[in-house]
Design an enzyme around this catalytic site. Structure first.
Site, PDB file in Angstrom:
ATOM      1  N   THR A 185       0.856  -1.184   0.000  1.00  0.00           N
ATOM      2  CA  THR A 185       0.000   0.000   0.000  1.00  0.00           C
ATOM      3  C   THR A 185       0.895   1.238   0.000  1.00  0.00           C
ATOM      4  O   THR A 185       2.124   1.122   0.001  1.00  0.00           O
ATOM      5  CB  THR A 185      -0.915   0.029   1.239  1.00  0.00           C
ATOM      6  OG1 THR A 185      -0.132   0.389   2.390  1.00  0.00           O
ATOM      7  CG2 THR A 185      -1.566  -1.326   1.484  1.00  0.00           C
ATOM      8  N   CYS A 186       0.291   2.410   0.051  1.00  0.00           N
ATOM      9  CA  CYS A 186       1.099   3.631   0.049  1.00  0.00           C
ATOM     10  C   CYS A 186       1.903   3.775   1.335  1.00  0.00           C
ATOM     11  O   CYS A 186       2.915   4.476   1.352  1.00  0.00           O
ATOM     12  CB  CYS A 186       0.225   4.860  -0.170  1.00  0.00           C
ATOM     13  SG  CYS A 186      -1.012   5.128   1.119  1.00  0.00           S
ATOM     14  N   ARG A 190       2.844   0.946   3.423  1.00  0.00           N
ATOM     15  CA  ARG A 190       3.584  -0.235   3.858  1.00  0.00           C
ATOM     16  C   ARG A 190       3.754  -1.237   2.714  1.00  0.00           C
ATOM     17  O   ARG A 190       2.919  -1.321   1.807  1.00  0.00           O
ATOM     18  CB  ARG A 190       2.880  -0.928   5.029  1.00  0.00           C
ATOM     19  CG  ARG A 190       1.580  -1.615   4.689  1.00  0.00           C
ATOM     20  CD  ARG A 190       0.934  -2.267   5.918  1.00  0.00           C
ATOM     21  NE  ARG A 190       0.561  -1.274   6.906  1.00  0.00           N
ATOM     22  CZ  ARG A 190       1.129  -1.172   8.109  1.00  0.00           C
ATOM     23  NH1 ARG A 190       2.080  -2.009   8.472  1.00  0.00           N
ATOM     24  NH2 ARG A 190       0.728  -0.238   8.953  1.00  0.00           N
ATOM     25  N   SER A 246      -1.787   1.528  11.526  1.00  0.00           N
ATOM     26  CA  SER A 246      -1.918   2.452  10.399  1.00  0.00           C
ATOM     27  C   SER A 246      -1.447   3.854  10.760  1.00  0.00           C
ATOM     28  O   SER A 246      -1.405   4.230  11.930  1.00  0.00           O
ATOM     29  CB  SER A 246      -3.376   2.521   9.931  1.00  0.00           C
ATOM     30  OG  SER A 246      -3.813   1.281   9.428  1.00  0.00           O
ATOM     31  N   GLU A 304      -8.082   3.292  10.782  1.00  0.00           N
ATOM     32  CA  GLU A 304      -8.652   3.535   9.441  1.00  0.00           C
ATOM     33  C   GLU A 304      -9.114   2.207   8.836  1.00  0.00           C
ATOM     34  O   GLU A 304      -8.448   1.185   8.962  1.00  0.00           O
ATOM     35  CB  GLU A 304      -7.644   4.257   8.548  1.00  0.00           C
ATOM     36  CG  GLU A 304      -6.328   3.521   8.330  1.00  0.00           C
ATOM     37  CD  GLU A 304      -6.287   2.774   7.019  1.00  0.00           C
ATOM     38  OE1 GLU A 304      -7.305   2.756   6.322  1.00  0.00           O
ATOM     39  OE2 GLU A 304      -5.243   2.198   6.717  1.00  0.00           O
ATOM     40  N   PRO A 305     -10.283   2.211   8.183  1.00  0.00           N
ATOM     41  CA  PRO A 305     -10.877   0.965   7.703  1.00  0.00           C
ATOM     42  C   PRO A 305     -10.340   0.460   6.371  1.00  0.00           C
ATOM     43  O   PRO A 305     -10.515  -0.713   6.042  1.00  0.00           O
ATOM     44  CB  PRO A 305     -12.367   1.324   7.573  1.00  0.00           C
ATOM     45  CG  PRO A 305     -12.364   2.792   7.260  1.00  0.00           C
ATOM     46  CD  PRO A 305     -11.185   3.368   8.007  1.00  0.00           C
ATOM     47  N   GLN A 335      -7.543  -3.746   1.854  1.00  0.00           N
ATOM     48  CA  GLN A 335      -6.264  -3.970   1.176  1.00  0.00           C
ATOM     49  C   GLN A 335      -5.657  -5.314   1.573  1.00  0.00           C
ATOM     50  O   GLN A 335      -5.075  -6.015   0.737  1.00  0.00           O
ATOM     51  CB  GLN A 335      -5.315  -2.817   1.496  1.00  0.00           C
ATOM     52  CG  GLN A 335      -5.758  -1.493   0.894  1.00  0.00           C
ATOM     53  CD  GLN A 335      -5.044  -0.288   1.493  1.00  0.00           C
ATOM     54  OE1 GLN A 335      -4.600  -0.317   2.643  1.00  0.00           O
ATOM     55  NE2 GLN A 335      -4.927   0.779   0.720  1.00  0.00           N
ATOM     56  N   GLY A 361      -6.915   9.988 -10.520  1.00  0.00           N
ATOM     57  CA  GLY A 361      -7.127   8.621 -10.072  1.00  0.00           C
ATOM     58  C   GLY A 361      -8.599   8.417  -9.767  1.00  0.00           C
ATOM     59  O   GLY A 361      -9.380   9.374  -9.705  1.00  0.00           O
ATOM     60  N   ILE A 406      -9.255   8.120  -3.651  1.00  0.00           N
ATOM     61  CA  ILE A 406      -9.857   9.252  -4.367  1.00  0.00           C
ATOM     62  C   ILE A 406     -11.375   9.236  -4.213  1.00  0.00           C
ATOM     63  O   ILE A 406     -12.014  10.298  -4.115  1.00  0.00           O
ATOM     64  CB  ILE A 406      -9.440   9.235  -5.851  1.00  0.00           C
ATOM     65  CG1 ILE A 406      -7.964   9.612  -5.993  1.00  0.00           C
ATOM     66  CG2 ILE A 406     -10.307  10.178  -6.673  1.00  0.00           C
ATOM     67  CD1 ILE A 406      -7.623  11.029  -5.558  1.00  0.00           C
TER      68      ILE A 406
END
Length: 420
Positions: free
Chosen positions: A49-50, A52, A109, A114-115, A120, A189, A194
Site C-alpha cells: 500500500t502507500c 507499507r 496504520s 482507518e478501515p 487492502q 485517479g 480518491i
C-alpha cells in the site's frame, strides 16, 4: 514450519524509500511466483500500500532464512541491503500473527483505526489465493485475522470518527482555503482513496470537480455520484490551470504531474496559488513542484501532523482493540501448536484401533470354537487392557527408575491419574 512477517512502513521508512519497495498490481502475480521459488518459502502473501510493503510467509526454518528473504526483496526492487536494512522489521510466529492482526484492525496504520487497510489486506490475500500461493496455516491465519478485525470494529469505537488519509487531505484544503464551495478541484485517479476524497469534498459543497483517470468507466461512476466532470489523463496539462486544488492518488510507477506542467499552469493562472496534495506511493507529482512560488505541495508524509490532531478520541478504543488482538493471537497460536500433534494423535488412534481389532478377532474366533461368551468377554477385556496400558506402563517405570519426577508427573497428567 514457521510464520514470518517482513516489511517496511510509514514508521520505519520515508516515502522516498517506500515508493521504491512497492509492488505494482500489474506485476504482483509474477512477484509472488518469484517469491515462492525461494528455497525456504512454502507460501506467501504480499501486502503493498502507500504506507507499507509487507511479506507474510510460511517458511521452513534455516540458518540463512532472514538473509535469503531480504536478498530476494532487494534483488526484486534493485536495491542494496544497506539501503533497506535500517528500515526493515522482522516478526516470527507469535509476533507475526499479532502484527498481521494489528495491521488489519487498523492499529498499525498512519491513521489509527482507518478501515481501508482491511480491504487492502483482503485484496492481497485474494491475490495469493488466485496464485495458489497459500498453505493451510497461512490461509487459516488470514481468515482468523478477518474475523478479529471485524470483532474490533464491532466491540470498540476505533472506527467511529472520520479520520483517514483522504479526510486529512480534505482537512488540509479547508485549513488553507476559507471555503471550498467555489473552488475548482482536480482529482487524479479513481481508486478507493480518491473515492473517499471526492465524497468528503462533495459533503463540503464543492461544486466544481474534475476526475482524471486512465479508464473512463471507473471515473464516470464516481463522477456521477458526486457531480464531477471526467477528463482523460492526457488532458491534465491543458486543464491544470483551472484547478485551485489538485489531489492525486494513482498506481502509476512514474510521476504524472511534472514541474514544467505546474509552471505553465501557474503562469496561466497569473500566479494564483495552487494546493497540490500527493497521496500516492510512488509519488504522482514531482517533488520539485514544491520549489515553485505559489505551488503548495504536500506528500502523504506531510499529512501526518493533521492526522495526529484527530487521534486522541481513538486512543481509548485502541487499548480495547489491543486486548482483543492479544486474546485472539493466543487462541490462534494454541490452534497452530495443536496442529503439531495431529500426526501423533492419528498414529496413536491407529495403533489403538489395531489392538482393538486384534482383540476382537481373537474373541470372535473363540466364540466360533464354542468358548462360553462370558469367558470370551472377560479374556477380551483383560487382554485389551494389558495391550493398551503396556506402553504407558513402561514409560512410567522408566521415569520412576531414572528419578525423573517432572516426566513422571507429565505422564500422570496425560493419563488423567490426578483427575479422578
Amino acid at each position: 514450519m514457521s510464520l514470518l512477517a517482513l516489511g517496511i512502513n510509514h514508521k520505519t521508512a520515508p516515502v522516498s524509500l517506500r515508493e521504491r519497495v512497492t509492488f505494482s498490481p500489474d506485476t504482483l502475480d509474477r512477484a509472488i511466483e518469484s517469491l515462492l521459488r525461494q528455497p525456504s518459502v512454502q507460501a506467501g502473501v504480499v501486502l503493498s500500500t502507500c504506507n507499507r510493503t509487507e511479506l507474510y510467509l510460511s517458511v521452513e526454518q534455516r540458518a540463512d532464512l532472514r538473509q535469503q528473504i531480504v536478498d530476494w526483496l532487494c534483488s526484486y526492487h534493485q536495491l542494496t541491503p544497506e539501503e533497506v536494512s535500517d528500515s526493515l522489521y522482522w516478526h516470527q510466529d507469535n509476533e507475526a500473527v499479532s502484527h498481521l492482526m494489528r495491521v488489519a484492525s487498523g492499529l498499525d496504520s498512519l491513521v489509527l483505526g482507518e478501515p481501508q487497510i482491511l480491504g487492502q489486506v483482503k485484496k492481497a490475500f485474494s491475490e495469493s489465493q488466485r496464485e495458489q500461493a497459500l498453505s493451510a496455516d497461512l490461509e487459516r491465519l488470514f481468515q482468523k485475522t478477518f474475523s478479529v478485525a471485524k470483532r474490533v470494529r464491532t466491540e470498540t469505537e476505533i472506527g467511529t470518527s472520520a479520520v483517514s488519509v483522504a479526510f486529512a487531505a480534505c482537512t488540509l484544503a479547508r485549513q488553507i482555503f476559507e471555503s471550498l464551495a467555489r473552488l475548482n478541484v482536480l482529482l487524479v485517479g479513481a481508486g478507493e482513496t480518491i473515492e473517499l476524497v471526492a465524497r468528503h469534498l462533495h459533503q463540503h459543497q464543492v461544486q466544481h470537480m474534475m476526475i482524471a483517470n486512465r479508464t473512463r468507466e471507473r471515473a464516470q461512476s464516481l463522477a456521477d455520484e458526486v457531480g464531477a466532470e471526467v477528463i482523460p489523463l492526457a488532458d491534465i496539462d491543458a486543464r491544470l490551470a483551472d484547478a485551485d486544488i489538485v489531489i492525486s492518488s494513482t498506481a502509476s510507477p512514474l510521476p504524472i504531474i511534472g514541474k514544467g506542467m505546474v509552471e505553465r499552469a501557474l503562469k496561466a493562472r497569473r500566479n494564483r496559488p495552487m494546493l497540490l496534495v500527493d497521496i500516492a506511493v510512488p509519488r504522482d507529482i514531482e517533488p520539485e513542484v514544491g520549489d515553485l512560488a505559489n505551488a503548495y505541495l504536500y506528500s502523504v508524509d506531510d499529512l501526518h501532523a493533521i492526522i495526529q490532531g484527530n487521534m486522541a478520541q481513538r486512543q481509548e478504543a485502541a487499548v480495547q482493540a489491543e486486548h482483543i488482538v492479544q486474546q485472539e493471537c493466543a487462541n490462534f497460536m494454541a490452534w497452530l501448536r495443536a496442529q503439531g500433534a495431529v500426526d501423533t494423535i492419528r498414529e496413536y488412534r491407529a495403533q489403538a484401533e489395531q489392538r482393538r481389532a486384534e482383540a476382537e478377532s481373537e474373541a470372535l474366533a473363540a466364540l466360533a470354537q464354542g468358548v462360553e461368551a462370558e469367558a470370551v468377554i472377560r479374556r477380551l477385556a483383560h487382554r485389551l487392557t494389558n495391550r493398551l496400558i503396556h506402553a504407558p506402563t513402561k514409560s512410567l517405570q522408566q521415569a520412576a527408575g531414572s528419578g525423573d519426577a517432572q516426566r513422571l508427573q507429565m505422564l500422570r497428567d496425560s493419563l488423567g491419574l490426578d483427575h479422578n
